[in-house]
Design an enzyme around this catalytic site. Sequence first.
Site, short mmCIF file in Angstrom:
data_model
loop_
_atom_site.label_atom_id
_atom_site.label_comp_id
_atom_site.label_asym_id
_atom_site.label_seq_id
_atom_site.Cartn_x
_atom_site.Cartn_y
_atom_site.Cartn_z
N GLY A 19 -5.96 66.21 25.68
CA GLY A 19 -5.61 67.30 24.63
C GLY A 19 -6.51 68.40 24.96
N GLU A 145 -10.25 76.81 30.17
CA GLU A 145 -10.17 75.39 30.24
C GLU A 145 -10.10 74.96 31.51
OE1 GLU A 145 -6.37 74.14 28.70
OE2 GLU A 145 -6.38 72.08 29.66
N LYS A 192 -16.68 52.14 21.82
CA LYS A 192 -17.61 52.13 23.28
C LYS A 192 -17.89 53.67 23.51
CE LYS A 192 -17.50 47.79 23.85
NZ LYS A 192 -18.97 47.07 23.69
N THR A 196 -18.16 57.82 27.88
CA THR A 196 -18.55 59.11 27.70
C THR A 196 -19.89 59.45 28.44
OG1 THR A 196 -17.39 59.23 25.57
CG2 THR A 196 -19.30 60.77 25.89
N CYS A 385 19.47 79.97 28.83
CA CYS A 385 19.55 80.43 30.25
C CYS A 385 20.37 79.47 31.01
CB CYS A 385 18.06 80.06 30.89
SG CYS A 385 17.75 80.83 32.50
N GLY A 387 21.86 76.88 29.83
CA GLY A 387 22.87 76.90 28.68
C GLY A 387 23.93 77.95 28.39
N HIS A 510 14.57 83.19 27.43
CA HIS A 510 14.00 82.02 27.07
C HIS A 510 13.33 82.12 25.71
CE1 HIS A 510 14.73 79.05 30.58
NE2 HIS A 510 14.34 80.00 31.13
N GLU A 512 12.34 80.44 23.53
CA GLU A 512 11.43 79.46 23.04
C GLU A 512 9.83 79.83 23.49
OE1 GLU A 512 13.28 78.97 25.73
OE2 GLU A 512 12.79 77.93 27.21
N1 GLN Z 1 19.37 77.54 37.43
C1 GLN Z 1 19.61 78.67 36.83
C2 GLN Z 1 19.44 80.15 37.64
O1 GLN Z 1 18.48 79.99 38.22
C3 GLN Z 1 19.24 78.84 35.25
C4 GLN Z 1 17.51 78.94 35.43
C5 GLN Z 1 17.24 78.35 34.18
O2 GLN Z 1 17.82 77.73 32.92
N2 GLN Z 1 15.53 78.85 33.88
O3 GLN Z 1 19.67 81.21 37.11
#
Ligand code: GLN
Length: 552
Positions: A19, A145, A192, A196, A385, A387, A510, A512
């Site tokens: 982590g 990091e 232990k 480390t 995407c 999706g 995206h 997210e």
């Molecule tokens: N494979 C698809 C594309 O290249 C979707 C890419 C993705 O979901 N990031 O357009």
Amino acid sequence: MRDQVKYIFVTGGVVSSLGKGIAASSLGLLLKQRGLNVILQKFDPYLNVDPGTMSPFQHGEVFVTDDGAETDLDLGHYERFIDRNLSQRSNVTTGQVYEAIINRERDGGYLGRTVQVVPHVTDEIKNRILLAAENGEDVDVVITEVGGTTGDIEGLPFLEAIRQLRLDLGRDNVLYIHLTLVPYIKAAHEIKTKPTQHSVRGLREIGIQPDILLCRSEMPLSREIKEKIALFCNVEQRSVIGALDAQSIYQVPLQFHEEHLDDIVVEKLRLDCPKPNLAEWEEMVRKIFSMKESVDIAVCGKYIQIVDAYKSIIESFTHSGVANDVHVNIRWVDSEKIEEEGPERYLGEVQGILVPGGFGDRGIEGKITAVRYARENGIPFLGICLGLQCAVIEFARDVCGLDAGSSEFDPDIPHPVIDLMLEQRSRSKMGGTMRLGAYPCRLKENTLAHRLYGETEISERHRHRWEFNNDYRERLEEKGLVISGLSPEGDLVEIVELPFHPFFVAVQFHPELKSRPQRPHPLFKGLVGAAKQVKKNPSEWPEAAPVAHPER
Ligand code: GLN
């Protein structure tokens, strides 16, 4: 004159996966909450220029920055913890370092000299550390990091570079933190310290004496154990910090603060700043552990054995859960299983369905089936995407009656409703050539997307080569598909939705990647909110009104 920037390096020992990314992010948050301007950076010692060409099975999620860099998933944690957009400068790989050096050598830039690891590779690495803070913004602290574990051959040039940097900049300006494992051996009932000791010895052999040790353990460390580690590792006792296993990654900064990590860091770096304000963060953590209700949301993908592949999606659900005061149980569904056994068994009892991004045709029919199941049963749906591409194919097939698909999976498909983007057709190289990074998008008023975002101009991050084929826009719109988000020029479809459905939205970008603990992404927040409503009042939840069906 600008104050001297301070540099903190986080290395890892004993084993990987302790982590380090969360530890670096947590320190970043603590320093930020003390009023400092913090930037985080990651070194990845592999030879790939970036993780963009690596399989999710190998590498996990590829995190995309606003400026279109394909980076390590730790950058996602950095951005979420310090709530700041980072740039391509925040991820440095051996591949990038060597690429720059070899190009310079071919251009005659080394004027006849022999090009060597020391000083040329190390200089290039040091340069990139210093560059991280040179983006015109005021930066007080850079936390870097170092990927991998001490002792790895490929990590040596990075460690040598950070060793030199302390000589260049002085002791007050460079700090070394080492994250290590202090295992509890059940058979002996003992904690232990030897691993480390060995790991720190390895660092000292190459000239790095860590200033602070973060000791990952499943048991609290007693004073005696801390004393022993301090003695053998040549570290002050108060700088031996316990890093107890946490239930949520968002607890880690609070644990570190209790162990005075941030006090020690600011003292050692001679930074003048107040105590951190952690009230909001504490409140968020309190909420994570006090949610009474829960919803089940299915994520139908093909990389589900590797949850790291969907890291940002998992975190987005956490943030949206807090905002909706509901715990989100993610049900990982292998889309190939839907192909084999049908959707009912996997999706029959969920209150939300998410089809995430992906590449290649394996499991694609299962994802399309999942979209259909969500559409026909009025289950809240978010497509991301690939999706979105599946949602468009599903609609074209089932509602418009077309033999439709994506040319990514079948170049000869009669109706390529998803097709390769024009600018992608001439591309031959694989690395860094997708449509990448932040692009603006305009939302159509009075749509679900508009309602969720609450504005008409948004910016979101992309990573794809294929797109909605504009030749089919009219035909799909005629049957009820609503295009609620477009690029400003109107040529790229970014969001589609179904107005007859209670919550059905799919996006080419995206979302997210931009969800933050205190600013959950509106689409995730909306999906979780809708799922909660379905669970509460399933009878009041409107069934999906049938969208026009072709005569079959
Ligand atoms: N494979 C698809 C594309 O290249 C979707 C890419 C993705 O979901 N990031 O357009």
